[in-house]
Design a protein around this motif. Structure first.
Motif, PDB file in Angstrom:
ATOM      1  N   THR A  58      61.575  -6.323  39.044  1.00  0.00           N
ATOM      2  CA  THR A  58      60.170  -6.108  39.392  1.00  0.00           C
ATOM      3  C   THR A  58      59.949  -4.693  39.915  1.00  0.00           C
ATOM      4  N   LEU A  59      58.700  -4.310  39.977  1.00  0.00           N
ATOM      5  CA  LEU A  59      58.331  -3.023  40.554  1.00  0.00           C
ATOM      6  C   LEU A  59      58.826  -2.929  41.990  1.00  0.00           C
ATOM      7  N   GLN A  60      58.692  -4.013  42.723  1.00  0.00           N
ATOM      8  CA  GLN A  60      59.157  -4.034  44.109  1.00  0.00           C
ATOM      9  C   GLN A  60      60.670  -3.809  44.180  1.00  0.00           C
ATOM     10  N   ALA A  63      61.263  -0.032  43.473  1.00  0.00           N
ATOM     11  CA  ALA A  63      60.781   0.779  44.599  1.00  0.00           C
ATOM     12  C   ALA A  63      61.709   0.645  45.800  1.00  0.00           C
ATOM     13  N   VAL A  70      55.217   3.904  45.259  1.00  0.00           N
ATOM     14  CA  VAL A  70      54.578   3.163  44.176  1.00  0.00           C
ATOM     15  C   VAL A  70      53.069   3.369  44.104  1.00  0.00           C
ATOM     16  N   VAL A 180      56.933   5.082  41.412  1.00  0.00           N
ATOM     17  CA  VAL A 180      57.521   4.169  40.450  1.00  0.00           C
ATOM     18  C   VAL A 180      56.450   3.268  39.878  1.00  0.00           C
ATOM     19  N   GLY A 181      56.595   2.907  38.632  1.00  0.00           N
ATOM     20  CA  GLY A 181      55.720   1.926  37.999  1.00  0.00           C
ATOM     21  C   GLY A 181      56.506   1.158  36.961  1.00  0.00           C
ATOM     22  N   TYR A 182      55.876   0.196  36.336  1.00  0.00           N
ATOM     23  CA  TYR A 182      56.598  -0.654  35.405  1.00  0.00           C
ATOM     24  C   TYR A 182      57.183   0.111  34.229  1.00  0.00           C
TER      25      TYR A 182
END
Length: 188
Positions: A58-60, A63, A70, A180-182
């Motif tokens: 995941t993005l989390q 990150a 993010v 950061v991103g997907y």
């Protein structure tokens, strides 16, 4: 490429210092493990098919593990609008020469990429008496390597794409910050 002490402030301002530390100090790549994950990746669902079920990053997760912010505008690997980022419509290679002080030899260039050995050979040893502009050039080279090899690696695994020029052009300005991103890392 080694991380020189004098480029660390530029990496910190860009929000990439932690990623650089992962790469040079305590990041160890377990190639058999990576191969196992590649075999289990399903691009149509963006998941890993594991014996215990499906999972995804995941993005989390990204990150948290890479300590990248993010928030902000997106930076993607897409070349669709690359020409719009080039200052004043100048040719990309002219801009490259302005940012790095020279062009790589023709045998190190393939279309819009430079073989990473040129970056490594040319920028691995920062001269002890380097002025601030030279330090910025070395910081740009380091960030180009990070973006092309660590965050947006491609199948070539040995080339640095010049699409990252807009993100290293102004190391002191807002375009030098990333999130950061997907689909990757994004400028803040």
């Amino acid at each position: 490429m080694p991380m020189h002490d004098r480029i660390i402030p530029y990496l910190e301002r860009a929000g990439l210092y932690h990623l650089a530390r992962l790469n040079s100090h305590w990041f160890w790549l377990d190639e058999p493990l990576v191969s196992a994950f590649v075999e289990r990746w399903r691009p149509e669902t963006h998941t890993f098919h594991m014996p215990f079920g499906e999972c995804t990053v995941t993005l989390q997760d990204v990150a948290s593990q890479l300590r990248l912010p993010v928030d902000g505008e997106a930076v993607s690997g897409c070349l669709g609008e690359f020409d719009t980022y080039i200052e004043g419509g100048r040719p990309a290679w002219e801009w490259f020469q302005d940012l790095f002080g020279e062009l790589p030899p023709p045998n190190k260039v393939k279309q819009m990429t430079v073989h990473f050995t040129w970056f490594h050979e040319r920028f691995s040893v920062l001269p002890p008496d380097a002025n601030e502009e030279t330090v910025r050039i070395y910081a740009r080279a380091y960030i180009m390597m990070l973006l092309s090899t660590q965050l947006f690696g491609d199948k070539s695994a040995n080339r640095v794409h010049i699409r990252w020029l807009p993100f290293v052009a102004n190391l002191d300005g807002p375009s030098s910050c990333y999130r950061v991103g997907y689909s990757g890392v994004f400028p803040r």
